[in-house]
Design a protein around this motif. Sequence first.
Motif, PDB file in Angstrom:
ATOM      1  N   ALA A  91       0.835  -1.202   0.000  1.00  0.00           N
ATOM      2  CA  ALA A  91       0.000   0.000   0.000  1.00  0.00           C
ATOM      3  C   ALA A  91       0.873   1.256   0.000  1.00  0.00           C
ATOM      4  O   ALA A  91       0.614   2.206  -0.744  1.00  0.00           O
ATOM      5  CB  ALA A  91      -0.932  -0.011   1.208  1.00  0.00           C
ATOM      6  N   ILE A  92       1.917   1.267   0.812  1.00  0.00           N
ATOM      7  CA  ILE A  92       2.815   2.424   0.861  1.00  0.00           C
ATOM      8  C   ILE A  92       3.507   2.614  -0.480  1.00  0.00           C
ATOM      9  O   ILE A  92       3.633   3.728  -0.974  1.00  0.00           O
ATOM     10  CB  ILE A  92       3.836   2.266   2.009  1.00  0.00           C
ATOM     11  N   LEU A  93       3.949   1.514  -1.061  1.00  0.00           N
ATOM     12  CA  LEU A  93       4.586   1.576  -2.379  1.00  0.00           C
ATOM     13  C   LEU A  93       3.622   2.137  -3.430  1.00  0.00           C
ATOM     14  O   LEU A  93       3.996   2.955  -4.254  1.00  0.00           O
ATOM     15  CB  LEU A  93       5.027   0.178  -2.806  1.00  0.00           C
ATOM     16  N   GLY A  94       2.375   1.709  -3.383  1.00  0.00           N
ATOM     17  CA  GLY A  94       1.364   2.181  -4.329  1.00  0.00           C
ATOM     18  C   GLY A  94       1.104   3.666  -4.187  1.00  0.00           C
ATOM     19  O   GLY A  94       1.018   4.398  -5.177  1.00  0.00           O
ATOM     20  N   PHE A  95       0.973   4.132  -2.950  1.00  0.00           N
ATOM     21  CA  PHE A  95       0.736   5.554  -2.724  1.00  0.00           C
ATOM     22  C   PHE A  95       1.929   6.388  -3.166  1.00  0.00           C
ATOM     23  O   PHE A  95       1.790   7.448  -3.752  1.00  0.00           O
ATOM     24  CB  PHE A  95       0.411   5.829  -1.253  1.00  0.00           C
ATOM     25  N   THR A  96       3.111   5.913  -2.888  1.00  0.00           N
ATOM     26  CA  THR A  96       4.325   6.627  -3.279  1.00  0.00           C
ATOM     27  C   THR A  96       4.419   6.738  -4.795  1.00  0.00           C
ATOM     28  O   THR A  96       4.737   7.800  -5.340  1.00  0.00           O
ATOM     29  CB  THR A  96       5.573   5.922  -2.734  1.00  0.00           C
ATOM     30  N   ALA A  97       4.115   5.661  -5.478  1.00  0.00           N
ATOM     31  CA  ALA A  97       4.178   5.658  -6.940  1.00  0.00           C
ATOM     32  C   ALA A  97       3.144   6.604  -7.524  1.00  0.00           C
ATOM     33  O   ALA A  97       3.396   7.273  -8.531  1.00  0.00           O
ATOM     34  CB  ALA A  97       3.988   4.255  -7.474  1.00  0.00           C
ATOM     35  N   SER A  98       1.963   6.684  -6.913  1.00  0.00           N
ATOM     36  CA  SER A  98       0.926   7.563  -7.459  1.00  0.00           C
ATOM     37  C   SER A  98       1.317   9.033  -7.314  1.00  0.00           C
ATOM     38  O   SER A  98       0.966   9.858  -8.150  1.00  0.00           O
ATOM     39  CB  SER A  98      -0.417   7.295  -6.789  1.00  0.00           C
ATOM     40  N   TYR A  99       2.038   9.385  -6.289  1.00  0.00           N
ATOM     41  CA  TYR A  99       2.477  10.761  -6.116  1.00  0.00           C
ATOM     42  C   TYR A  99       3.679  11.100  -7.003  1.00  0.00           C
ATOM     43  O   TYR A  99       3.977  12.256  -7.243  1.00  0.00           O
ATOM     44  CB  TYR A  99       2.824  11.059  -4.655  1.00  0.00           C
ATOM     45  N   ALA A 100       4.358  10.090  -7.486  1.00  0.00           N
ATOM     46  CA  ALA A 100       5.533  10.322  -8.313  1.00  0.00           C
ATOM     47  C   ALA A 100       5.163  10.668  -9.751  1.00  0.00           C
ATOM     48  O   ALA A 100       6.013  11.079 -10.525  1.00  0.00           O
ATOM     49  CB  ALA A 100       6.434   9.096  -8.299  1.00  0.00           C
ATOM     50  N   GLN A 101       3.890  10.501 -10.116  1.00  0.00           N
ATOM     51  CA  GLN A 101       3.471  10.796 -11.489  1.00  0.00           C
ATOM     52  C   GLN A 101       3.577  12.293 -11.750  1.00  0.00           C
ATOM     53  O   GLN A 101       3.265  13.115 -10.903  1.00  0.00           O
ATOM     54  CB  GLN A 101       2.025  10.341 -11.718  1.00  0.00           C
ATOM     55  N   LYS A 102       3.995  12.611 -12.964  1.00  0.00           N
ATOM     56  CA  LYS A 102       4.118  14.021 -13.339  1.00  0.00           C
ATOM     57  C   LYS A 102       2.734  14.601 -13.599  1.00  0.00           C
ATOM     58  O   LYS A 102       1.896  13.956 -14.222  1.00  0.00           O
ATOM     59  CB  LYS A 102       4.961  14.163 -14.597  1.00  0.00           C
ATOM     60  N   PRO A 103       2.494  15.827 -13.158  1.00  0.00           N
ATOM     61  CA  PRO A 103       1.194  16.449 -13.438  1.00  0.00           C
ATOM     62  C   PRO A 103       1.106  16.838 -14.915  1.00  0.00           C
ATOM     63  O   PRO A 103       2.122  16.912 -15.608  1.00  0.00           O
ATOM     64  CB  PRO A 103       1.198  17.686 -12.539  1.00  0.00           C
ATOM     65  N   GLU A 104      -0.102  17.097 -15.378  1.00  0.00           N
ATOM     66  CA  GLU A 104      -0.286  17.529 -16.760  1.00  0.00           C
ATOM     67  C   GLU A 104       0.493  18.817 -16.990  1.00  0.00           C
ATOM     68  O   GLU A 104       0.648  19.642 -16.093  1.00  0.00           O
ATOM     69  CB  GLU A 104      -1.773  17.785 -17.047  1.00  0.00           C
ATOM     70  N   ARG A 105       0.958  18.960 -18.193  1.00  0.00           N
ATOM     71  CA  ARG A 105       1.726  20.144 -18.556  1.00  0.00           C
ATOM     72  C   ARG A 105       0.818  21.373 -18.485  1.00  0.00           C
ATOM     73  O   ARG A 105      -0.292  21.366 -18.998  1.00  0.00           O
ATOM     74  CB  ARG A 105       2.224  19.964 -19.981  1.00  0.00           C
ATOM     75  N   THR A 106       1.291  22.395 -17.827  1.00  0.00           N
ATOM     76  CA  THR A 106       0.485  23.600 -17.699  1.00  0.00           C
ATOM     77  C   THR A 106       0.742  24.523 -18.878  1.00  0.00           C
ATOM     78  O   THR A 106       1.737  24.395 -19.589  1.00  0.00           O
ATOM     79  CB  THR A 106       0.830  24.354 -16.391  1.00  0.00           C
ATOM     80  N   GLN A 107      -0.146  25.453 -19.076  1.00  0.00           N
ATOM     81  CA  GLN A 107       0.007  26.416 -20.160  1.00  0.00           C
ATOM     82  C   GLN A 107       1.240  27.270 -19.906  1.00  0.00           C
ATOM     83  O   GLN A 107       1.517  27.682 -18.785  1.00  0.00           O
ATOM     84  CB  GLN A 107      -1.216  27.346 -20.219  1.00  0.00           C
ATOM     85  N   ARG A 108       1.981  27.521 -20.972  1.00  0.00           N
ATOM     86  CA  ARG A 108       3.155  28.377 -20.844  1.00  0.00           C
ATOM     87  C   ARG A 108       2.712  29.830 -20.761  1.00  0.00           C
ATOM     88  O   ARG A 108       1.809  30.251 -21.464  1.00  0.00           O
ATOM     89  CB  ARG A 108       4.074  28.218 -22.049  1.00  0.00           C
ATOM     90  N   THR A 109       3.381  30.557 -19.892  1.00  0.00           N
ATOM     91  CA  THR A 109       3.075  31.970 -19.814  1.00  0.00           C
ATOM     92  C   THR A 109       3.851  32.688 -20.903  1.00  0.00           C
ATOM     93  O   THR A 109       4.951  32.287 -21.274  1.00  0.00           O
ATOM     94  CB  THR A 109       3.471  32.558 -18.442  1.00  0.00           C
ATOM     95  N   GLU A 110       3.259  33.725 -21.409  1.00  0.00           N
ATOM     96  CA  GLU A 110       3.892  34.449 -22.489  1.00  0.00           C
ATOM     97  C   GLU A 110       5.040  35.298 -21.943  1.00  0.00           C
ATOM     98  O   GLU A 110       4.900  35.975 -20.930  1.00  0.00           O
ATOM     99  CB  GLU A 110       2.870  35.348 -23.177  1.00  0.00           C
ATOM    100  N   ARG A 111       6.177  35.229 -22.625  1.00  0.00           N
ATOM    101  CA  ARG A 111       7.331  36.001 -22.204  1.00  0.00           C
ATOM    102  C   ARG A 111       7.190  37.446 -22.642  1.00  0.00           C
ATOM    103  O   ARG A 111       6.677  37.733 -23.716  1.00  0.00           O
ATOM    104  CB  ARG A 111       8.606  35.459 -22.841  1.00  0.00           C
ATOM    105  N   VAL A 112       7.679  38.337 -21.796  1.00  0.00           N
ATOM    106  CA  VAL A 112       7.694  39.746 -22.144  1.00  0.00           C
ATOM    107  C   VAL A 112       8.923  39.986 -23.015  1.00  0.00           C
ATOM    108  O   VAL A 112      10.032  39.604 -22.647  1.00  0.00           O
ATOM    109  CB  VAL A 112       7.756  40.622 -20.865  1.00  0.00           C
ATOM    110  N   LYS A 113       8.701  40.578 -24.177  1.00  0.00           N
ATOM    111  CA  LYS A 113       9.824  40.828 -25.081  1.00  0.00           C
ATOM    112  C   LYS A 113      10.530  42.113 -24.651  1.00  0.00           C
ATOM    113  O   LYS A 113       9.943  43.191 -24.641  1.00  0.00           O
ATOM    114  CB  LYS A 113       9.323  40.958 -26.513  1.00  0.00           C
TER     115      LYS A 113
END
Length: 149
Positions: free
Chosen positions: A11-33
């Motif tokens: 159970a501990i191994l399962g919970f640890t593995a679930s938290y190790a997953q990468k979150p979905e990629r977030t929107q990139r913020t626009e850079r100020v030129k």
Amino acid sequence: MRKLLFTVAFAILGFTASYAQKPERTQRTERVKLTAEERAEKSAAALETKLSLSADQKAKIKQLELDRIKKHDGVRQKDEATMKARFEERKSEMKAHQEKIDAVLTPEQKTKLAASREEMRGKIKERMKDRKGGRPHQAPKTEEAPAKG
């Protein structure tokens, strides 16, 4: 007792593995030129803090950075113009090629070819849409023949 210990460890191994997953990629913020002058100032300020530059040294470095940035921007614009020209040239060549092919085909064949081209455009648009969503490109799945034993 042994089963309980294995269950808790699993159970501990399962919970640890679930938290190790990468979150979905977030929107990139626009850079100020930043302008060339602002980028040169930023670069000079960074060197000033790293190297404890005097005011005279900072002014000279800022000017050197400004010259480098302007030269680099000029090269970038030149390359961009060259790329656009090549793109337009290639586009006109492709159009001429398609017209030559259409001249050889019958009206029925032309409609089939046009439908095929539209289908391809739709597939390409879907792939591009998927890539913009942050999902990596996946090669098409191929079915392998079952191994003979």
